[in-house]
Structure formats: structure tokens, C-alpha cells
Scaffold this motif. Structure first.
Motif, PDB file in Angstrom:
ATOM      1  N   GLY A   8     -43.770  40.814  26.939  1.00 40.98           N
ATOM      2  CA  GLY A   8     -42.239  40.541  27.538  1.00 40.98           C
ATOM      3  C   GLY A   8     -42.304  41.026  29.016  1.00 40.98           C
ATOM      4  N   SER A   9     -42.797  42.102  29.403  1.00 43.64           N
ATOM      5  CA  SER A   9     -42.596  42.521  30.790  1.00 43.64           C
ATOM      6  C   SER A   9     -43.369  41.682  31.531  1.00 43.64           C
ATOM      7  CB  SER A   9     -42.942  44.284  30.951  1.00 43.64           C
ATOM      8  OG  SER A   9     -44.315  44.370  30.300  1.00 43.64           O
ATOM      9  N   HIS A  10     -44.901  41.448  31.168  1.00 42.30           N
ATOM     10  CA  HIS A  10     -45.679  40.464  31.982  1.00 42.30           C
ATOM     11  C   HIS A  10     -44.783  39.188  32.083  1.00 42.30           C
ATOM     12  CE1 HIS A  10     -49.116  43.241  32.590  1.00 42.30           C
ATOM     13  NE2 HIS A  10     -48.834  43.626  31.237  1.00 42.30           N
ATOM     14  N   VAL A  11     -44.076  38.777  31.235  1.00 42.15           N
ATOM     15  CA  VAL A  11     -43.495  37.239  31.480  1.00 42.15           C
ATOM     16  C   VAL A  11     -42.364  37.419  32.167  1.00 42.15           C
ATOM     17  CG1 VAL A  11     -42.424  35.587  30.100  1.00 42.15           C
ATOM     18  CG2 VAL A  11     -44.335  36.596  29.001  1.00 42.15           C
ATOM     19  N   VAL A  12     -41.471  38.552  32.067  1.00 40.51           N
ATOM     20  CA  VAL A  12     -40.456  38.726  32.884  1.00 40.51           C
ATOM     21  C   VAL A  12     -40.750  38.920  34.500  1.00 40.51           C
ATOM     22  CG1 VAL A  12     -38.553  40.520  33.839  1.00 40.51           C
ATOM     23  CG2 VAL A  12     -38.993  39.497  31.290  1.00 40.51           C
ATOM     24  N   ARG A  13     -41.813  39.757  34.543  1.00 39.24           N
ATOM     25  CA  ARG A  13     -42.273  39.962  36.259  1.00 39.24           C
ATOM     26  C   ARG A  13     -42.741  38.566  36.721  1.00 39.24           C
ATOM     27  NH1 ARG A  13     -45.660  43.339  35.150  1.00 39.24           N
ATOM     28  NH2 ARG A  13     -44.749  45.179  35.553  1.00 39.24           N
ATOM     29  N   ARG A  14     -43.610  37.761  35.822  1.00 37.31           N
ATOM     30  CA  ARG A  14     -43.983  36.507  36.364  1.00 37.31           C
ATOM     31  C   ARG A  14     -42.971  35.546  36.699  1.00 37.31           C
ATOM     32  NH1 ARG A  14     -48.943  33.612  35.402  1.00 37.31           N
ATOM     33  NH2 ARG A  14     -48.695  31.365  35.844  1.00 37.31           N
ATOM     34  N   PHE A  15     -41.943  35.322  35.811  1.00 35.46           N
ATOM     35  CA  PHE A  15     -41.016  34.529  36.216  1.00 35.46           C
ATOM     36  C   PHE A  15     -39.947  34.799  37.292  1.00 35.46           C
ATOM     37  CE2 PHE A  15     -40.300  31.002  33.062  1.00 35.46           C
ATOM     38  CZ  PHE A  15     -41.379  31.266  32.275  1.00 35.46           C
ATOM     39  N   VAL A  16     -39.729  36.175  37.454  1.00 34.30           N
ATOM     40  CA  VAL A  16     -38.735  37.014  38.711  1.00 34.30           C
ATOM     41  C   VAL A  16     -39.758  36.696  39.923  1.00 34.30           C
ATOM     42  CG1 VAL A  16     -38.095  39.076  39.383  1.00 34.30           C
ATOM     43  CG2 VAL A  16     -37.545  38.532  37.058  1.00 34.30           C
ATOM     44  N   ASN A  17     -40.773  36.795  39.995  1.00 36.75           N
ATOM     45  CA  ASN A  17     -41.405  36.804  41.366  1.00 36.75           C
ATOM     46  C   ASN A  17     -41.771  35.207  41.362  1.00 36.75           C
ATOM     47  OD1 ASN A  17     -41.515  39.378  41.848  1.00 36.75           O
ATOM     48  ND2 ASN A  17     -43.659  39.522  40.634  1.00 36.75           N
ATOM     49  N   LYS A  18     -42.215  34.372  40.446  1.00 39.48           N
ATOM     50  CA  LYS A  18     -42.437  32.945  40.842  1.00 39.48           C
ATOM     51  C   LYS A  18     -41.386  32.071  40.913  1.00 39.48           C
ATOM     52  CE  LYS A  18     -45.640  29.478  38.844  1.00 39.48           C
ATOM     53  NZ  LYS A  18     -46.526  29.114  37.628  1.00 39.48           N
ATOM     54  N   TYR A  19     -40.099  32.356  40.467  1.00 35.71           N
ATOM     55  CA  TYR A  19     -39.147  31.346  40.611  1.00 35.71           C
ATOM     56  C   TYR A  19     -37.718  32.206  40.859  1.00 35.71           C
ATOM     57  CZ  TYR A  19     -42.150  28.912  37.296  1.00 35.71           C
ATOM     58  OH  TYR A  19     -43.608  28.399  36.837  1.00 35.71           O
ATOM     59  N   PRO A  20     -37.801  32.460  42.317  1.00 37.42           N
ATOM     60  CA  PRO A  20     -36.647  33.134  42.743  1.00 37.42           C
ATOM     61  C   PRO A  20     -35.372  32.184  42.541  1.00 37.42           C
ATOM     62  CG  PRO A  20     -37.922  32.137  44.515  1.00 37.42           C
ATOM     63  CD  PRO A  20     -38.691  32.094  43.379  1.00 37.42           C
ATOM     64  N   GLU A  21     -35.380  30.891  42.219  1.00 36.21           N
ATOM     65  CA  GLU A  21     -34.274  30.323  42.065  1.00 36.21           C
ATOM     66  C   GLU A  21     -33.669  30.483  40.663  1.00 36.21           C
ATOM     67  OE1 GLU A  21     -37.233  29.387  42.173  1.00 36.21           O
ATOM     68  OE2 GLU A  21     -37.626  27.256  40.905  1.00 36.21           O
ATOM     69  N   TYR A  22     -34.280  31.007  39.637  1.00 38.20           N
ATOM     70  CA  TYR A  22     -33.931  31.299  38.399  1.00 38.20           C
ATOM     71  C   TYR A  22     -33.205  32.595  38.327  1.00 38.20           C
ATOM     72  CZ  TYR A  22     -37.247  27.842  36.446  1.00 38.20           C
ATOM     73  OH  TYR A  22     -38.039  26.785  36.391  1.00 38.20           O
ATOM     74  N   LEU A  23     -32.216  32.821  37.540  1.00 35.85           N
ATOM     75  CA  LEU A  23     -31.650  34.216  37.103  1.00 35.85           C
ATOM     76  C   LEU A  23     -32.386  34.454  35.853  1.00 35.85           C
ATOM     77  CD1 LEU A  23     -30.058  36.815  37.123  1.00 35.85           C
ATOM     78  CD2 LEU A  23     -28.157  35.604  36.175  1.00 35.85           C
ATOM     79  N   VAL A  24     -33.106  35.582  35.673  1.00 40.16           N
ATOM     80  CA  VAL A  24     -33.888  36.098  34.654  1.00 40.16           C
ATOM     81  C   VAL A  24     -33.022  37.146  33.921  1.00 40.16           C
ATOM     82  CG1 VAL A  24     -36.105  36.901  33.600  1.00 40.16           C
ATOM     83  CG2 VAL A  24     -35.811  35.309  35.550  1.00 40.16           C
ATOM     84  N   VAL A  25     -32.742  37.063  32.799  1.00 33.90           N
ATOM     85  CA  VAL A  25     -31.952  38.139  32.088  1.00 33.90           C
ATOM     86  C   VAL A  25     -32.778  38.612  30.890  1.00 33.90           C
ATOM     87  CG1 VAL A  25     -29.862  38.538  30.581  1.00 33.90           C
ATOM     88  CG2 VAL A  25     -29.582  36.924  32.308  1.00 33.90           C
ATOM     89  N   ASN A  26     -33.172  39.949  30.807  1.00 37.45           N
ATOM     90  CA  ASN A  26     -33.991  40.370  29.888  1.00 37.45           C
ATOM     91  C   ASN A  26     -33.049  41.288  29.043  1.00 37.45           C
ATOM     92  OD1 ASN A  26     -35.913  42.193  28.629  1.00 37.45           O
ATOM     93  ND2 ASN A  26     -36.204  43.486  30.327  1.00 37.45           N
ATOM     94  N   ALA A  27     -32.932  40.631  27.757  1.00 41.15           N
ATOM     95  CA  ALA A  27     -32.300  41.439  26.796  1.00 41.15           C
ATOM     96  C   ALA A  27     -33.215  42.304  25.652  1.00 41.15           C
ATOM     97  CB  ALA A  27     -31.369  40.427  25.989  1.00 41.15           C
ATOM     98  N   ASP A  28     -33.149  43.503  25.604  1.00 36.91           N
ATOM     99  CA  ASP A  28     -33.971  44.202  25.097  1.00 36.91           C
ATOM    100  C   ASP A  28     -33.179  45.524  24.205  1.00 36.91           C
ATOM    101  OD1 ASP A  28     -36.300  46.211  24.201  1.00 36.91           O
ATOM    102  OD2 ASP A  28     -37.297  44.739  25.109  1.00 36.91           O
ATOM    103  N   LYS A  29     -33.345  45.907  22.980  1.00 36.76           N
ATOM    104  CA  LYS A  29     -32.923  46.931  22.334  1.00 36.76           C
ATOM    105  C   LYS A  29     -33.621  48.313  23.010  1.00 36.76           C
ATOM    106  CE  LYS A  29     -32.508  48.744  17.616  1.00 36.76           C
ATOM    107  NZ  LYS A  29     -32.706  48.463  16.345  1.00 36.76           N
ATOM    108  N   LEU A  30     -34.838  47.913  23.559  1.00 35.92           N
ATOM    109  CA  LEU A  30     -35.580  49.442  23.955  1.00 35.92           C
ATOM    110  C   LEU A  30     -35.736  50.240  22.685  1.00 35.92           C
ATOM    111  CD1 LEU A  30     -33.640  50.479  27.332  1.00 35.92           C
ATOM    112  CD2 LEU A  30     -35.707  48.817  26.966  1.00 35.92           C
TER     113      LEU A  30
END
Ligand code: NAD
Ligand code: TYD
Length: 351
Positions: A15-37
């Protein structure tokens, strides 16, 4: 195009690799990471992007229906990439209940919340469920898992993932939720929790501790570098067809013992130890109950239809992984000592 995307389990390994990729590659998207930790979720994995304007973190337990519905009402998501799960086969053998709650009930909660939000206007929306090749069970010496291989899960982990896959297909078929599923082989790379085979072995070799190899070490896994999984997820999220399943794999089968021997050689070189030093740490231990013999993925559909292909050779990917673990001893120590819980308190106090 502006979109608000939910990524569940974004503080975990993949998930952390996917979040990083989307946040950096798609600045027009708001990426919300929901995690229980849980023990496996670590916000330190995302320290490099957590101040970005198109990123938000929400501490959420997907088993808690009310929290999930509140989250969907707050953000009005256009898409969901669902990775949150209990993911370790060995833990599913000692305590299966948590796997049923998170992997099955948690998925249903996300599906119901998506349905509430999208039922009158499903166009352009997508529920993307991330699953595993383990749902197909175990192969003999020949053959590969394809998208039409019958499900035959053998562990509580794979049974819970298979259930969630069936539910996603059922919601797609019955209620018309736009959905895709991918089933991926074993991942490796930076940020993997050090109780899975490769990071566990790296850590033990570094500390000159025994490397536990289950049974005779003859079980076979098809290893894929985590960034390759993230690139496949990106492609499938944007170009996958509604209702379809895609298999993702590295075409990279290794017997556990051969993998460990290769890792030992790499570690000897990196640590400046005499050739053969780390191999002496190999220790055969009692086998895992019901241990699946072989997984191997046929990913020709994804390669042919969407043009995906994995990049690093295994030895190159493994070397990069070893280098990351040796360079990030602080990360490893904090994960092992549970310190990242305190990191979370510090970073997100009052947010
Ligand atoms: P991981 O265990 O490293 O991370 C799982 C994440 O989910 C963690 O951040 C954890 O805190 C979070 N989580 C767990 N329970 C939760 C809950 N109830 N509510 C909210 N968040 C919760 O797992 P991973 O290896 O990154 O795997 C991610 C996904 O990919 C899983 O769905 C797994 O089945 C799938 N997958 C993994 C592999 C692999 O080799 N690791 C291969 C194929 C598919
Ligand atoms: P693991 O990383 O737990 O992934 P999975 O069970 O989902 O494939 O294990 C990979 C393989 O390595 C699997 O065949 C079990 C084996 N294994 C060991 O031999 N020793 C270990 O200490 C661990 C954690 C796994």
C-alpha cells in the motif's frame, strides 16, 4: 481529471508503494489513505510524501461499519483501491478470526459504502480489489494459475481473501458496482514487515542468527518486485475493464532454499563477509501446517491486453532490497521495537 481516491491499507508494505506512486504521479488526485495501523501499518513508510497537499491520512478500522460510512460521506470517493488486509499466512494459522473480520467483513463494509455512494451514478467509479494468487490453492510441478483457474484456497488467509474476491464479484454482478480484481504473486522489496521470508532472512543474516527454512525448503513461490505490482495496479486502475480479473506475476519461480542461498551470497558480498559465511546460518525447521507447494502465475492477459511487464531481474531486485534494508537500519529497529506507534502519535497529534 480531478478525482478523490481511497487507498485502504496504504501504510502497509504494498500500500505504501501504491500511495507514493499515486500521490507523486497524479497531483490532480486527492489520495486518501485509510489504515488502522496494525502491527503491519507504519506511517514512517510515507514520511517523504505525507506533507503533500494531495495526500490525506485517516486512521480507520474497515471492520467498523460506521467509520467506513462516515469516511465515504466525508470524501465522496470516485475510486477505491482496497489493499487493507491481514496478510500473513502464519498469523492466519495461529489466529484466523482477525482474518475473517478484516478481510471479509471489512471488504463488505467498503462495498456497502461504495454502493450507497454510487448506486445512482456508477459511471466513472471503480472498486479495485487487490488480491492474491493464494486463492487458487497449490500447484504441482506443472502448470500456471490463470484468471479462470478454479478457486481452491488452503489456508485461513487465502480462504478469507477468496471470500472477499467472491463478494466483490457478487456486488459487481448483482448491484452493478463497477469493479476489477487482481491476483498477484509474492511481493518483495523495501518496507516489507520483517516477519515475511525475505526481510526476515535479511535481518537474521545481518545479525548472524539462524535462517529458519520451513520443511525441506522445496516450496516454490513466484516473486515480484513491489514497484512492479504498484505499476500494474496503476495500469489496471486506469485501463482495466469493468468486471475483469487480472493475474499479476513475475514469471520468476524460486524454491525457497535456492532463494535463500542467493540471498546469502548477496549478503556476504554486501557485508564484506567471506563467501559461504551466511549459508552456514540456514536452519531447517518444522514445516508450516498445510504448506502450499507451488505458486506460479500466468500474467499473459495483463501483459497482452494492457501492455504491462515487470522490470528488474530477480538478482537485481533482491540486491536493491538488501541495500535498502542495510541502509535503513533505523526503520528496521523501530518496526521491530514497535516505536512507529509513537511516531504516529508525534506526527499526527491534533490533526
Ligand atoms: P501488509 O500486512 O504489509 O499491510 C496491510 C495494511 O493493512 C497495514 O497497513 C495494516 O495496518 C492495514 N490493515 C490491517 N487491518 C486493517 C483494518 N481492519 N482496517 C484498516 N486497515 C487495516 O500487507 P501487504 O503485504 O502490503 O499486502 C497488501 C494487500 O496485497 C493485501 O490485501 C494482500 O492480501 C495483498 N497481496 C499481498 C501480497 C504479498 O506478497 N505481500 C501478494 C499478493 C497480494
Ligand atoms: P511468506 O513470506 O510467509 O509468504 P507466503 O506464505 O504468503 O508465500 O513465505 C514465503 C515462503 O517462505 C513460504 O513457502 C513459507 C516460507 N518461509 C520459510 O521457509 N521460513 C520463514 O521463516 C518464513 C516466514 C517463510
Amino acid at each position: 481529471m480531478k478525482k478523490t481516491i481511497l487507498i485502504t491499507g496504504g501504510a502497509g508494505f504494498i500500500g505504501s508503494h501504491v500511495v507514493r506512486r499515486f500521490v507523486n504521479k497524479y497531483p490532480e488526485y486527492l489520495v486518501v489513505n485509510a489504515d488502522k495501523l496494525t502491527y503491519a501499518g507504519n506511517l514512517e513508510n510515507l514520511a517523504d510524501i505525507d506533507k503533500k497537499e494531495n495526500y490525506a491520512f485517516e486512521k480507520t478500522d474497515i471492520v467498523d461499519k460506521q467509520s467506513v460510512f462516515d469516511l465515504f460521506r466525508k470524501y465522496n470517493f470516485d475510486g477505491v483501491i482496497h489493499l487493507a488486509a491481514e496478510s500473513h499466512v502464519d498469523r492466519s494459522i495461529t489466529s484466523p478470526d482477525e482474518f475473517v473480520f478484516t478481510n471479509i467483513i471489512g471488504t463488505v463494509n467498503l462495498l456497502n459504502a461504495s454502493l450507497e455512494l454510487w448506486k445512482n451514478a456508477p459511471e466513472g467509479k471503480l472498486f479495485y480489489h487487490i488480491s492474491t494468487d493464494e486463492v487458487f490453492g497449490s500447484l504441482g510441478a506443472e502448470g500456471y494459475f490463470t484468471e479462470v483457474t478454479a478457486y481452491d484456497p488452503k489456508s485461513p488467509y487465502s480462504a478469507s481473501k477468496a471470500s472477499s474476491d467472491h463478494l466483490v464479484r457478487a456486488y459487481n454482478h448483482t448491484f452493478g458496482i463497477p469493479a476489477v480484481i487482481s491476483n498477484c504473486s509474492n511481493n518483495y522489496g523495501p518496507n516489507q514487515f520483517p516477519e515475511k521470508l525475505i526481510p526476515l532472512a535479511i535481518n537474521n543474516i545481518k545479525n548472524s542468527k539462524p535462517i529458519p527454512v520451513y520443511g525441506k525448503g522445496e516450496n516454490i513461490r513466484d516473486w515480484l518486485y513491489v514497484e512492479d505490482h504498484a505499476s500494474a495496479i496503476d495500469l489496471i486502475f486506469h485501463r482495466g475493464n469493468n468486471g475483469e480479473t487480472y493475474n499479476i506475476g513475475g514469471n520468476n519461480e524460486w524454491k525457497n532454499i535456492d532463494l535463500i542461498i542467493l540471498l546469502c551470497k548477496i549478503m556476504d558480498t554486501k557485508l564484506g563477509r567471506q563467501d559461504g559465511t551466511s549459508e552456514r546460518l540456514i536452519t531447517y525447521v518444522k514445516d508450516r501446517p498445510g504448506h502450499d507447494a507451488r505458486y506460479a502465475i500466468d500474467s499473459s492477459k495483463l501483459q497482452g491486453e494492457l501492455g504491462w511487464s515487470p522490470i528488474p531481474e530477480f538478482a537485481v531486485g533482491l540486491e536493491k532490497t538488501v541495500e535498502w534494508y542495510l541502509a535503513n537500519t533505523g526503520w528496521l529497529e523501530r518496526v521491530l521495537s514497535g516505536d512507529y506507534g509513537r511516531y504516529y502519535e508525534k506526527m499526527y497529534a491534533g490533526r
